[in-house]
Design a protein around this motif. Sequence first.
Motif, PDB file in Angstrom:
ATOM      1  N   UNK A   1     -15.979  -8.616  -4.382  1.00  0.00           N
ATOM      2  CA  UNK A   1     -16.558  -7.939  -3.218  1.00  0.00           C
ATOM      3  C   UNK A   1     -15.613  -8.071  -2.028  1.00  0.00           C
ATOM      4  N   UNK A   2     -15.279  -6.964  -1.400  1.00  0.00           N
ATOM      5  CA  UNK A   2     -14.389  -6.981  -0.242  1.00  0.00           C
ATOM      6  C   UNK A   2     -14.505  -5.661   0.507  1.00  0.00           C
ATOM      7  N   UNK A   3     -14.267  -5.695   1.795  1.00  0.00           N
ATOM      8  CA  UNK A   3     -14.277  -4.462   2.586  1.00  0.00           C
ATOM      9  C   UNK A   3     -12.881  -3.876   2.727  1.00  0.00           C
ATOM     10  N   UNK A   4     -11.857  -4.649   2.381  1.00  0.00           N
ATOM     11  CA  UNK A   4     -10.477  -4.168   2.437  1.00  0.00           C
ATOM     12  C   UNK A   4      -9.722  -4.646   1.205  1.00  0.00           C
ATOM     13  N   UNK A   5      -8.629  -3.986   0.921  1.00  0.00           N
ATOM     14  CA  UNK A   5      -7.759  -4.379  -0.179  1.00  0.00           C
ATOM     15  C   UNK A   5      -6.324  -4.169   0.267  1.00  0.00           C
ATOM     16  N   UNK A   6      -5.436  -4.989  -0.251  1.00  0.00           N
ATOM     17  CA  UNK A   6      -4.024  -4.877   0.108  1.00  0.00           C
ATOM     18  C   UNK A   6      -3.262  -4.132  -0.992  1.00  0.00           C
ATOM     19  N   UNK A   7      -2.406  -3.222  -0.563  1.00  0.00           N
ATOM     20  CA  UNK A   7      -1.647  -2.406  -1.500  1.00  0.00           C
ATOM     21  C   UNK A   7      -0.182  -2.350  -1.072  1.00  0.00           C
ATOM     22  N   UNK A   8       0.668  -2.030  -2.037  1.00  0.00           N
ATOM     23  CA  UNK A   8       2.080  -1.798  -1.757  1.00  0.00           C
ATOM     24  C   UNK A   8       2.479  -0.450  -2.368  1.00  0.00           C
ATOM     25  N   UNK A   9       2.889   0.527  -1.547  1.00  0.00           N
ATOM     26  CA  UNK A   9       3.326   1.827  -2.079  1.00  0.00           C
ATOM     27  C   UNK A   9       4.714   1.708  -2.721  1.00  0.00           C
ATOM     28  N   UNK A  10       4.789   2.032  -3.991  1.00  0.00           N
ATOM     29  CA  UNK A  10       6.040   1.877  -4.735  1.00  0.00           C
ATOM     30  C   UNK A  10       6.279   3.087  -5.638  1.00  0.00           C
ATOM     31  N   UNK A  11       7.519   3.255  -6.047  1.00  0.00           N
ATOM     32  CA  UNK A  11       7.848   4.224  -7.087  1.00  0.00           C
ATOM     33  C   UNK A  11       7.903   3.480  -8.420  1.00  0.00           C
ATOM     34  N   UNK A  12       7.245   4.030  -9.414  1.00  0.00           N
ATOM     35  CA  UNK A  12       7.170   3.402 -10.725  1.00  0.00           C
ATOM     36  C   UNK A  12       8.055   4.165 -11.707  1.00  0.00           C
ATOM     37  N   UNK A  13       8.958   3.445 -12.349  1.00  0.00           N
ATOM     38  CA  UNK A  13       9.843   4.048 -13.345  1.00  0.00           C
ATOM     39  C   UNK A  13       9.251   3.830 -14.736  1.00  0.00           C
ATOM     40  N   UNK A  14       9.068   4.914 -15.471  1.00  0.00           N
ATOM     41  CA  UNK A  14       8.548   4.845 -16.834  1.00  0.00           C
ATOM     42  C   UNK A  14       9.735   4.886 -17.799  1.00  0.00           C
ATOM     43  N   UNK A  15       9.767   3.917 -18.699  1.00  0.00           N
ATOM     44  CA  UNK A  15      10.872   3.854 -19.651  1.00  0.00           C
ATOM     45  C   UNK A  15      10.636   4.816 -20.807  1.00  0.00           C
ATOM     46  N   UNK A  16      11.667   5.560 -21.146  1.00  0.00           N
ATOM     47  CA  UNK A  16      11.566   6.497 -22.251  1.00  0.00           C
ATOM     48  C   UNK A  16      12.115   5.951 -23.546  1.00  0.00           C
ATOM     49  N   UNK A  17      12.757   4.787 -23.479  1.00  0.00           N
ATOM     50  CA  UNK A  17      13.323   4.181 -24.682  1.00  0.00           C
ATOM     51  C   UNK A  17      13.261   2.666 -24.557  1.00  0.00           C
TER      52      UNK A  17
ATOM     53  N   UNK B   1      10.681   9.013 -16.520  1.00  0.00           N
ATOM     54  CA  UNK B   1       9.874   9.613 -15.457  1.00  0.00           C
ATOM     55  C   UNK B   1       9.790   8.650 -14.278  1.00  0.00           C
ATOM     56  N   UNK B   2       9.525   9.221 -13.102  1.00  0.00           N
ATOM     57  CA  UNK B   2       9.273   8.428 -11.894  1.00  0.00           C
ATOM     58  C   UNK B   2       7.927   8.873 -11.331  1.00  0.00           C
ATOM     59  N   UNK B   3       7.038   7.912 -11.099  1.00  0.00           N
ATOM     60  CA  UNK B   3       5.691   8.207 -10.613  1.00  0.00           C
ATOM     61  C   UNK B   3       5.437   7.531  -9.271  1.00  0.00           C
ATOM     62  N   UNK B   4       4.569   8.141  -8.478  1.00  0.00           N
ATOM     63  CA  UNK B   4       4.032   7.482  -7.295  1.00  0.00           C
ATOM     64  C   UNK B   4       3.089   6.376  -7.777  1.00  0.00           C
ATOM     65  N   UNK B   5       3.063   5.258  -7.073  1.00  0.00           N
ATOM     66  CA  UNK B   5       2.197   4.169  -7.514  1.00  0.00           C
ATOM     67  C   UNK B   5       1.811   3.268  -6.350  1.00  0.00           C
ATOM     68  N   UNK B   6       0.768   2.487  -6.577  1.00  0.00           N
ATOM     69  CA  UNK B   6       0.325   1.471  -5.630  1.00  0.00           C
ATOM     70  C   UNK B   6       0.129   0.175  -6.393  1.00  0.00           C
ATOM     71  N   UNK B   7       0.838  -0.859  -5.988  1.00  0.00           N
ATOM     72  CA  UNK B   7       0.530  -2.174  -6.526  1.00  0.00           C
ATOM     73  C   UNK B   7      -0.641  -2.735  -5.734  1.00  0.00           C
ATOM     74  N   UNK B   8      -1.663  -3.202  -6.435  1.00  0.00           N
ATOM     75  CA  UNK B   8      -2.826  -3.821  -5.806  1.00  0.00           C
ATOM     76  C   UNK B   8      -2.589  -5.326  -5.771  1.00  0.00           C
ATOM     77  N   UNK B   9      -2.739  -5.915  -4.577  1.00  0.00           N
ATOM     78  CA  UNK B   9      -2.318  -7.287  -4.319  1.00  0.00           C
ATOM     79  C   UNK B   9      -3.512  -8.234  -4.278  1.00  0.00           C
ATOM     80  N   UNK B  10      -3.449  -9.304  -5.063  1.00  0.00           N
ATOM     81  CA  UNK B  10      -4.432 -10.378  -5.001  1.00  0.00           C
ATOM     82  C   UNK B  10      -3.873 -11.533  -5.829  1.00  0.00           C
ATOM     83  N   UNK B  11      -4.482 -12.723  -5.718  1.00  0.00           N
ATOM     84  CA  UNK B  11      -4.035 -13.835  -6.544  1.00  0.00           C
ATOM     85  C   UNK B  11      -5.217 -14.722  -6.886  1.00  0.00           C
ATOM     86  N   UNK B  12      -4.968 -15.740  -7.685  1.00  0.00           N
ATOM     87  CA  UNK B  12      -6.034 -16.605  -8.183  1.00  0.00           C
ATOM     88  C   UNK B  12      -6.132 -17.911  -7.393  1.00  0.00           C
ATOM     89  N   UNK B  13      -5.463 -17.994  -6.237  1.00  0.00           N
ATOM     90  CA  UNK B  13      -5.500 -19.208  -5.432  1.00  0.00           C
ATOM     91  C   UNK B  13      -6.332 -19.006  -4.172  1.00  0.00           C
TER      92      UNK B  13
END
Length: 264
Positions: free
Chosen positions: A94-110, A130-142
């Motif tokens: 449960x949270x009212x906000x989330x932290x994200x990082x806008x990144x480009x994601x490279x998909x490996x073809x081989x 391929x190269x995709x738009x992506x968001x890393x969602x940030x959180x940890x277990x500490x």
Amino acid sequence: MDQTPFAGMAESTIMQAAAELVRARQTGSRLDALSCDDLLSLEQGFEIQQQVGLLAGKKVGGWKCALPKPGKWIVAPIYIDDIVRSNHYPLNFATSTVRIEPELACVLGSDLPARSAPYTADDILRSISQVHLSLEVIDCRYTDPHKVTFEQLLADGLFNHGLVLGPQAISLGSNNLPVCLEVTLRHPGVEPVSICGAHPDQDPVLPIVWLANFLSARGIDLQADQVVITGSYAGVLEVPTHQPLDIQFGEAGSLPVFFSTLEE
């Protein structure tokens, strides 16, 4: 540095630390720190990280990485069931906000299998399909990540909660990944926020070269269809949950997303 995974630490201690992180992932609980008394080496932190995936029965769908810094290895797996390919990302807390990082994601073809010869930038460029738009969602277990060592953060996957894998980037491929990229965040009732961003390692391909050789030295393959992210173009952004969001990646396209939580 001694490269033996369990050097200076019993295998049972490595496995206990991994089990603690698996329980935290499965229950949503937070750890003040790992219970092992010994200070971890980077190799041991990485070994715990790898054991977490094995104990939890996770399959690796990709990696996050960056060029190493003094005393730090920036490397962690992203599990297949944590990669969301739709506009809806459900959070397991449960949270009212989330932290994200806008990144480009490279998909490996081989595949890039472990081998004795080092991988070059040309090898990596040929492997990216391929190269995709992506968001890393940030959180940890500490409970408070500022109070644990980098090695314990490494053991936990370096803040990776998951990845939103968006549409394929317009007019971007392995040979023209941008150093600079304007990122614009839009959500209802708020003026758009634009950031003239830059890749933290300047060349987005170099971290993948490092990753391929780092993993190869440890007998770990990179596989076709895996996704690799190499750093945020806008740092960490805190965004609201329960609202439609749109993140524009310059002329490369936009990524719409809606973060829901346990309350829904």
